[in-house]
Scaffold this motif. Structure first.
Motif, PDB file in Angstrom:
ATOM      1  N   SER A  78       0.842  -1.198   0.000  1.00 29.56           N
ATOM      2  CA  SER A  78       0.000   0.000   0.000  1.00 29.56           C
ATOM      3  C   SER A  78       0.875   1.245   0.000  1.00 29.56           C
ATOM      4  O   SER A  78       2.036   1.205   0.414  1.00 29.56           O
ATOM      5  CB  SER A  78      -0.920   0.017   1.231  1.00 29.56           C
ATOM      6  OG  SER A  78      -1.771  -1.102   1.253  1.00 29.56           O
TER       7      SER A  78
ATOM      8  N   PHE B  20      -0.403   7.108   6.471  1.00 26.34           N
ATOM      9  CA  PHE B  20      -0.911   6.004   7.272  1.00 26.34           C
ATOM     10  C   PHE B  20      -0.742   6.295   8.760  1.00 26.34           C
ATOM     11  O   PHE B  20       0.017   7.180   9.168  1.00 26.34           O
ATOM     12  CB  PHE B  20      -0.180   4.699   6.921  1.00 26.34           C
ATOM     13  CG  PHE B  20       1.300   4.735   7.200  1.00 26.34           C
ATOM     14  CD1 PHE B  20       1.817   4.360   8.441  1.00 26.34           C
ATOM     15  CD2 PHE B  20       2.191   5.141   6.216  1.00 26.34           C
ATOM     16  CE1 PHE B  20       3.178   4.386   8.695  1.00 26.34           C
ATOM     17  CE2 PHE B  20       3.556   5.183   6.463  1.00 26.34           C
ATOM     18  CZ  PHE B  20       4.044   4.802   7.705  1.00 26.34           C
ATOM     19  N   LYS B  21      -1.487   5.528   9.568  1.00 21.87           N
ATOM     20  CA  LYS B  21      -1.395   5.598  11.015  1.00 21.87           C
ATOM     21  C   LYS B  21      -1.147   4.199  11.549  1.00 21.87           C
ATOM     22  O   LYS B  21      -1.605   3.212  10.969  1.00 21.87           O
ATOM     23  CB  LYS B  21      -2.689   6.154  11.614  1.00 21.87           C
ATOM     24  CG  LYS B  21      -3.040   7.564  11.155  1.00 21.87           C
ATOM     25  CD  LYS B  21      -4.390   8.001  11.713  1.00 21.87           C
ATOM     26  CE  LYS B  21      -4.794   9.381  11.188  1.00 21.87           C
ATOM     27  NZ  LYS B  21      -6.142   9.790  11.668  1.00 21.87           N
ATOM     28  N   VAL B  22      -0.420   4.112  12.642  1.00 25.48           N
ATOM     29  CA  VAL B  22      -0.176   2.826  13.302  1.00 25.48           C
ATOM     30  C   VAL B  22      -0.812   2.878  14.689  1.00 25.48           C
ATOM     31  O   VAL B  22      -0.501   3.767  15.485  1.00 25.48           O
ATOM     32  CB  VAL B  22       1.333   2.531  13.416  1.00 25.48           C
ATOM     33  CG1 VAL B  22       1.562   1.179  14.103  1.00 25.48           C
ATOM     34  CG2 VAL B  22       1.994   2.552  12.043  1.00 25.48           C
ATOM     35  N   ASN B  23      -1.714   1.952  14.968  1.00 23.64           N
ATOM     36  CA  ASN B  23      -2.387   1.965  16.273  1.00 23.64           C
ATOM     37  C   ASN B  23      -1.554   1.266  17.339  1.00 23.64           C
ATOM     38  O   ASN B  23      -0.448   0.787  17.061  1.00 23.64           O
ATOM     39  CB  ASN B  23      -3.799   1.362  16.177  1.00 23.64           C
ATOM     40  CG  ASN B  23      -3.776  -0.123  15.823  1.00 23.64           C
ATOM     41  OD1 ASN B  23      -2.778  -0.820  16.004  1.00 23.64           O
ATOM     42  ND2 ASN B  23      -4.891  -0.616  15.321  1.00 23.64           N
TER      43      ASN B  23
ATOM     44  N   ASP C 123      -1.086  -2.232  14.147  1.00 19.95           N
ATOM     45  CA  ASP C 123      -1.778  -2.349  12.854  1.00 19.95           C
ATOM     46  C   ASP C 123      -1.661  -1.034  12.082  1.00 19.95           C
ATOM     47  O   ASP C 123      -1.838   0.044  12.659  1.00 19.95           O
ATOM     48  CB  ASP C 123      -3.253  -2.690  13.056  1.00 19.95           C
ATOM     49  CG  ASP C 123      -3.438  -4.036  13.741  1.00 19.95           C
ATOM     50  OD1 ASP C 123      -2.652  -4.947  13.445  1.00 19.95           O
ATOM     51  OD2 ASP C 123      -4.347  -4.152  14.584  1.00 19.95           O
ATOM     52  N   THR C 124      -1.372  -1.138  10.807  1.00 20.70           N
ATOM     53  CA  THR C 124      -1.214   0.036   9.943  1.00 20.70           C
ATOM     54  C   THR C 124      -2.505   0.315   9.184  1.00 20.70           C
ATOM     55  O   THR C 124      -3.073  -0.580   8.569  1.00 20.70           O
ATOM     56  CB  THR C 124      -0.069  -0.173   8.938  1.00 20.70           C
ATOM     57  OG1 THR C 124       1.134  -0.466   9.647  1.00 20.70           O
ATOM     58  CG2 THR C 124       0.138   1.073   8.084  1.00 20.70           C
ATOM     59  N   SER C 125      -2.947   1.554   9.244  1.00 20.88           N
ATOM     60  CA  SER C 125      -4.166   1.968   8.552  1.00 20.88           C
ATOM     61  C   SER C 125      -3.814   3.062   7.548  1.00 20.88           C
ATOM     62  O   SER C 125      -3.355   4.144   7.936  1.00 20.88           O
ATOM     63  CB  SER C 125      -5.198   2.481   9.565  1.00 20.88           C
ATOM     64  OG  SER C 125      -6.343   2.965   8.913  1.00 20.88           O
ATOM     65  N   TYR C 126      -4.002   2.775   6.257  1.00 19.47           N
ATOM     66  CA  TYR C 126      -3.655   3.744   5.217  1.00 19.47           C
ATOM     67  C   TYR C 126      -4.829   4.672   4.915  1.00 19.47           C
ATOM     68  O   TYR C 126      -5.989   4.292   5.050  1.00 19.47           O
ATOM     69  CB  TYR C 126      -3.224   3.019   3.934  1.00 19.47           C
ATOM     70  CG  TYR C 126      -1.810   2.505   4.009  1.00 19.47           C
ATOM     71  CD1 TYR C 126      -0.752   3.258   3.514  1.00 19.47           C
ATOM     72  CD2 TYR C 126      -1.530   1.275   4.603  1.00 19.47           C
ATOM     73  CE1 TYR C 126       0.551   2.796   3.601  1.00 19.47           C
ATOM     74  CE2 TYR C 126      -0.228   0.808   4.690  1.00 19.47           C
ATOM     75  CZ  TYR C 126       0.811   1.566   4.186  1.00 19.47           C
ATOM     76  OH  TYR C 126       2.100   1.110   4.276  1.00 19.47           O
ATOM     77  N   VAL C 127      -4.502   5.886   4.503  1.00 19.37           N
ATOM     78  CA  VAL C 127      -5.511   6.904   4.200  1.00 19.37           C
ATOM     79  C   VAL C 127      -5.893   6.803   2.730  1.00 19.37           C
ATOM     80  O   VAL C 127      -5.020   6.790   1.849  1.00 19.37           O
ATOM     81  CB  VAL C 127      -4.968   8.315   4.500  1.00 19.37           C
ATOM     82  CG1 VAL C 127      -6.006   9.379   4.144  1.00 19.37           C
ATOM     83  CG2 VAL C 127      -4.556   8.420   5.960  1.00 19.37           C
TER      84      VAL C 127
ATOM     85  N   GLN D 200     -11.273   0.314  -0.830  1.00 20.93           N
ATOM     86  CA  GLN D 200     -11.345   1.396   0.159  1.00 20.93           C
ATOM     87  C   GLN D 200     -10.753   2.702  -0.369  1.00 20.93           C
ATOM     88  O   GLN D 200     -10.686   3.698   0.356  1.00 20.93           O
ATOM     89  CB  GLN D 200     -10.618   0.992   1.450  1.00 20.93           C
ATOM     90  CG  GLN D 200     -11.338  -0.080   2.263  1.00 20.93           C
ATOM     91  CD  GLN D 200     -11.240  -1.450   1.630  1.00 20.93           C
ATOM     92  OE1 GLN D 200     -10.165  -1.879   1.232  1.00 20.93           O
ATOM     93  NE2 GLN D 200     -12.354  -2.148   1.530  1.00 20.93           N
TER      94      GLN D 200
ATOM     95  N   ILE E 287      -7.591   3.010  -1.340  1.00 20.78           N
ATOM     96  CA  ILE E 287      -6.184   3.068  -0.939  1.00 20.78           C
ATOM     97  C   ILE E 287      -5.302   2.699  -2.124  1.00 20.78           C
ATOM     98  O   ILE E 287      -5.600   1.756  -2.867  1.00 20.78           O
ATOM     99  CB  ILE E 287      -5.919   2.115   0.243  1.00 20.78           C
ATOM    100  CG1 ILE E 287      -6.711   2.584   1.475  1.00 20.78           C
ATOM    101  CG2 ILE E 287      -4.431   2.025   0.571  1.00 20.78           C
ATOM    102  CD1 ILE E 287      -6.752   1.578   2.608  1.00 20.78           C
TER     103      ILE E 287
END
Length: 216
Positions: free
Chosen positions: A33, A37-40, A44-48, A178, A180
């Motif tokens: 991807s 992105f954010k890492v919680n 877990d990595t969440s991409y915008v 999504q 991404i």
């Protein structure tokens, strides 16, 4: 007895295949991807997703980028009028994507580099390519600033091009359901276009597939 055994194998064949591909050594490696992105706290990595943007398509219909959520999207940035390089990319898309099944589940989006492209110009582009591919939209942006922000996020920030002046470029971009950014494919290379074809199919199946761990 033997006929009954063979019939049983035939009936069980789909289940056997499913089990084989459910085992770890048969898992498929996930496509990467791109983007912010954010890492919680769990790692877990969440991409915008790409920014929403308002388009007008070749039929004069208004479309939002977010309208395509739930479908993989192939993005191609083009010059209008369509020059030789633009024409070659269009032929490439036709040659490689015309046979990809389930067209109602994925989209091709050819975006005019300028925001002042007319609907008639877009319609002529569609006719010159493959009108039968009704999941292929030729679009122009409603707002120049929105277009700049969108192209900057998709191409410049990930390092695909140095500046917006380098667009249209050589690459097709694949977004997932999504919105991404998942991959870039060099339109000039046969192997890359085959990868694009396969990646669309893979992204459509992705929510249902097990992934193998990538060893670093």
């Amino acid at each position: 007895m033997r006929k009954g055994f063979i019939l049983l194998l035939i009936l069980l064949f789909p289940s056997i295949i499913y089990l084989l591909f459910s085992l770890g050594e048969h898992h498929v490696e996930k496509i990467g991807s791109f983007g912010d992105f954010k890492v919680n706290e769990l790692g877990d990595t969440s991409y915008v997703p790409v920014p929403d943007i308002v388009f007008t398509n070749q039929n004069g219909d208004v479309m939002h980028m977010d309208d395509f959520r739930g479908k993989p999207v192939v993005i191609d940035v083009i010059d209008v009028p369509c020059d030789e390089a633009c024409g070659k990319k269009g032929v490439t898309l036709v040659n490689y994507l015309n046979e990809v099944p389930e067209r109602e589940k994925w989209v091709v989006l050819s975006i005019g580099r300028r925001s002042e492209v007319t609907v008639e110009e877009l319609k002529q582009l569609q006719k010159a390519h493959l009108p039968e591919m009704d999941n292929w939209y030729f679009v122009t942006a409603e707002d120049e600033m929105e277009l700049t922000a969108f192209l900057d996020y998709v191409f410049v920030q990930p390092g695909n091009v140095a500046t917006l002046e380098d667009l249209p470029g050589k690459d097709f971009v694949l977004l997932d359901q999504q919105g991404i950014i998942r991959a870039y494919f060099d339109s000039r290379i046969h192997k890359e276009n085959r990868k694009l074809e396969d990646a669309i199919k893979l992204i459509m199946k992705e929510p249902f597939m097990p992934w193998k761990e990538v060893k670093k």
